[in-house]
Design an enzyme around this catalytic site. Structure first.
Site, PDB file in Angstrom:
ATOM      1  N   LEU A 171       5.880  -4.358   5.889  1.00  0.00           N
ATOM      2  CA  LEU A 171       5.329  -3.051   5.516  1.00  0.00           C
ATOM      3  C   LEU A 171       6.166  -2.349   4.454  1.00  0.00           C
ATOM      4  O   LEU A 171       5.714  -1.356   3.872  1.00  0.00           O
ATOM      5  CB  LEU A 171       5.221  -2.155   6.759  1.00  0.00           C
ATOM      6  N   SER A 231      11.344  -3.152  17.082  1.00  0.00           N
ATOM      7  CA  SER A 231      10.858  -2.671  18.376  1.00  0.00           C
ATOM      8  C   SER A 231      11.407  -3.522  19.524  1.00  0.00           C
ATOM      9  O   SER A 231      11.808  -4.676  19.320  1.00  0.00           O
ATOM     10  CB  SER A 231       9.331  -2.721  18.389  1.00  0.00           C
ATOM     11  N   ILE A 291       0.850  -1.200   0.000  1.00  0.00           N
ATOM     12  CA  ILE A 291       0.000   0.000   0.000  1.00  0.00           C
ATOM     13  C   ILE A 291       0.886   1.251   0.000  1.00  0.00           C
ATOM     14  O   ILE A 291       1.770   1.381   0.859  1.00  0.00           O
ATOM     15  CB  ILE A 291      -0.899   0.040   1.268  1.00  0.00           C
ATOM     16  N   TRP A 332      10.858  -1.194   8.841  1.00  0.00           N
ATOM     17  CA  TRP A 332      10.370  -0.518   7.632  1.00  0.00           C
ATOM     18  C   TRP A 332      10.788   0.930   7.509  1.00  0.00           C
ATOM     19  O   TRP A 332      10.497   1.578   6.509  1.00  0.00           O
ATOM     20  CB  TRP A 332       8.841  -0.582   7.588  1.00  0.00           C
ATOM     21  N   GLU A 342      19.074  -4.061  17.773  1.00  0.00           N
ATOM     22  CA  GLU A 342      19.001  -2.598  17.589  1.00  0.00           C
ATOM     23  C   GLU A 342      17.534  -2.233  17.763  1.00  0.00           C
ATOM     24  O   GLU A 342      16.714  -2.476  16.871  1.00  0.00           O
ATOM     25  CB  GLU A 342      19.459  -2.220  16.174  1.00  0.00           C
ATOM     26  N   GLU A 358       8.063   5.481  23.192  1.00  0.00           N
ATOM     27  CA  GLU A 358       8.462   5.760  21.809  1.00  0.00           C
ATOM     28  C   GLU A 358       7.190   5.905  20.964  1.00  0.00           C
ATOM     29  O   GLU A 358       6.396   4.963  20.884  1.00  0.00           O
ATOM     30  CB  GLU A 358       9.318   4.618  21.259  1.00  0.00           C
TER      31      GLU A 358
END
Ligand code: NAD
Length: 510
Positions: free
Chosen positions: A188, A238, A28, A160, A259, A395
């Site tokens: 994504l 994440s 998308i 992403w 990371e 975050e």
């Protein structure tokens, strides 16, 4: 608008392969909310095939038992192709994740530089191994040296926000070290990672050295991170997913480099040049549409200059060019997905509910030539943010800047360090001694002085606390994919002598 890159399959063992279950995911464009193409939805069977291909390539020795000089030629050829295909790659990146086209082009330059840099590191590895100095062990009978060798098959799982660049930070050093890799990009934004596979194919990278399996986290990422044939998992994403990945790897007694996210602070002292500081504050919060792990999404401004600073910040934030990210000059595009859009808006509501003062933004902006589609969020600044508020602690990963004030240096440092994360921090002051003190006091892996965000592939990158561990980039990035082997040689002409045969006994004298 048509997708600038062709539809691709999974890249496994040097060939394009249909996903085992024949399923695909739509791509998308976040600026239009329209599907532009599709990517294969890999599943555990595909991960199995990819790991098997990487394992066969590694065991053949055709990659890892050659020289770094040999591997460097492929890395340089990939860099060259990235440069040649930069316009197409950058456009695909922008249509996939929504980052402004100028930033996507910049990313492609960084990708090429990173491949070139690790080509140099691969060559240097030959010299390091050939010229490894003897370690003084205090015994002349032994010559002890260290060889650095490729770890093996590695799983690379990436996010992403910098789709090709984050993949490159892992693929380039892994291949330079001699590892064979399975890359699982974010569902994504996978288009440019599939193009990387096409480029690897074009330059003749031996089959199985790089495999790309697209698909969701649960279907493709989880089986990869839990695969027992991996020597290591390198993950960017994440903290919540990082924990799962690390636990899966630990179950196989395998390391995972992580990371993860951040909630970094930019501290602006009263002696700062307001114009320059505001520019860095905006770059630190709104670059990459605010979706950057190292974003200095917390701003600490000295109370004496806060009113003037905030007035200027509001004016400048409201002048940011928010438009179709494919338009040159765009400085803020849409967020990557509807889910991310809703998440960021919910944080904005939380900020308001908690009593923070919405200085500007906080809503979907009017976007010229786009209409009402697209996951756009206006550059948003909250003032009067308190340490207990969610927008200060968590975050957000969107263009939302939370501002608080401080009175003393000690207070500013304490507020910056009061975070579960420890990725980055920044300080702006005209006083070099103060900058040095603050740099040393900040609990994080990266500190910027009189700026925020610049990142170079030659210098280490990574965090502490919940921002993860291990370092990417620079020589540290290569070490991530190397195993240290001790080679100890016995060099004495004499018998070792521990089990010397018993000496014939002289006859006892009577
Ligand atoms: P994410 O954790 O949702 O996903 C990252 C990757 O993990 C994706 O490829 C996803 O498909 C995969 N994944 C999801 N579930 C999985 C599972 N159970 N097992 C294995 N893999 C799984 O992160 P994201 O939303 O793609 O990226 C944003 C996050 O990445 C932010 O927190 C950001 O701070 C962080 N990030 C960190 C750095 C850094 O250098 N420290 C750089 C960029 C992004």
């Amino acid at each position: 608008m048509d997708c600038p890159v062709p539809p691709r399959q999974l890249y496994i063992g040097g060939a394009w392969v249909e996903p085992a279950r024949g399923q695909y995911l739509p791509v998308i464009n976040p600026a239009t909310e329209k599907a532009v193409t599709r990517i294969p939805a890999g599943t555990p069977e595909d991960v199995e095939a990819a790991v098997a291909a990487a394992d066969a390539a590694f065991k053949s020795g055709h990659w890892n038992r050659t020289t770094g000089e040999y591997r460097a030629k492929f890395l340089r050829a990939i860099a060259q192709k990235i440069r040649e295909q930069k316009p197409v790659l950058a456009k695909a990146e922008t249509m996939d994740c929504g980052k402004p086209i100028d930033e996507a082009e910049w990313d492609m330059d960084d990708v090429a530089t990173c491949f070139d840099y690790y080509a140099g590191q691969a060559e240097a590895l030959d010299a390091r191994n050939a010229g490894a100095p003897a370690i003084d062990v205090g015994m002349a009978e032994f010559d002890v040296r260290v060889r650095r060798e490729a770890l093996g098959v590695v799983g690379l799982i990436t996010p992403w926000n910098y789709p090709l660049l984050m993949a490159t930070w892992k693929v380039a050093p892994a291949l330079a070290a001699g590892c064979c890799a399975v890359l699982k990009p974010s569902e994504l934004a996978s288009l440019t990672c599939l193009e990387l596979a096409a480029i690897a194919h074009e330059v003749g990278l031996p089959p199985g050295v790089l495999n790309v399996v697209t698909g969701t986290g649960p279907d493709a990422g989880a089986p990869l991170s839990a695969h027992p044939k991996l020597a290591k998992v390198a993950f960017t994403g994440s903290a919540a997913t990082g924990r799962r990945v690390a636990l899966a790897a630990a179950d196989n007694i395998r390391p995972a480099s992580l990371e993860l996210g951040g909630k970094s602070s930019l501290i602006v002292f009263e002696d700062a040049d307001v114009e320059k500081a505001v520019e860095w504050a905006m770059f630190g919060a709104f670059w990459t549409n605010g979706q950057i792990c190292s974003s200095t999404s917390r701003l600490l401004v000295h109370e004496d200059v806060a009113p003037a600073f905030l007035q200027h910040l509001k004016k400048r934030a409201e002048s940011i060019n928010v438009c179709d990210p494919l338009t040159p000059g765009c400085r803020l595009g849409p967020l990557v997905s509807e889910g991310q859009y809703r998440k960021v808006l919910s944080y904005i509501e939380a900020g308001k509910a908690d009593g923070a003062q919405l200085l500007t933004g906080g809503c979907r902006p009017a976007v010229p030539a786009i209409g009402s589609a697209g996951y756009f969020v206006a550059p948003t600044v909250f003032a009067g943010v308190q340490p207990h508020m969610r927008i200060w602690k968590e975050e957000i990963f969107g263009p939302v800047l939370s501002v608080a004030t401080f009175a003393t240096e000690a207070q500013a440092v304490a507020m910056a360090n009061d975070s579960e994360y420890g990725l980055a921090g920044a300080v702006i002051s005209a006083c070099p001694e103060r900058c040095r003190r603050v740099s040393e006091a900040l609990e994080c892996g990266i500190v910027w002085v009189n700026c925020s965000q610049p990142c170079f592939c030659f210098a280490p990158w990574g965090g502490i606390k919940n921002s993860g561990h291990g370092r990417e980039l620079g020589e540290w990035g290569l070490e991530n994919f190397l195993s240290v082997k001790q080679v100890t040689k016995y060099v004495s002409p004499d018998i070792w002598g521990w089990y010397n045969p018993p000496q014939p006994q002289a006859p006892a004298k009577l």
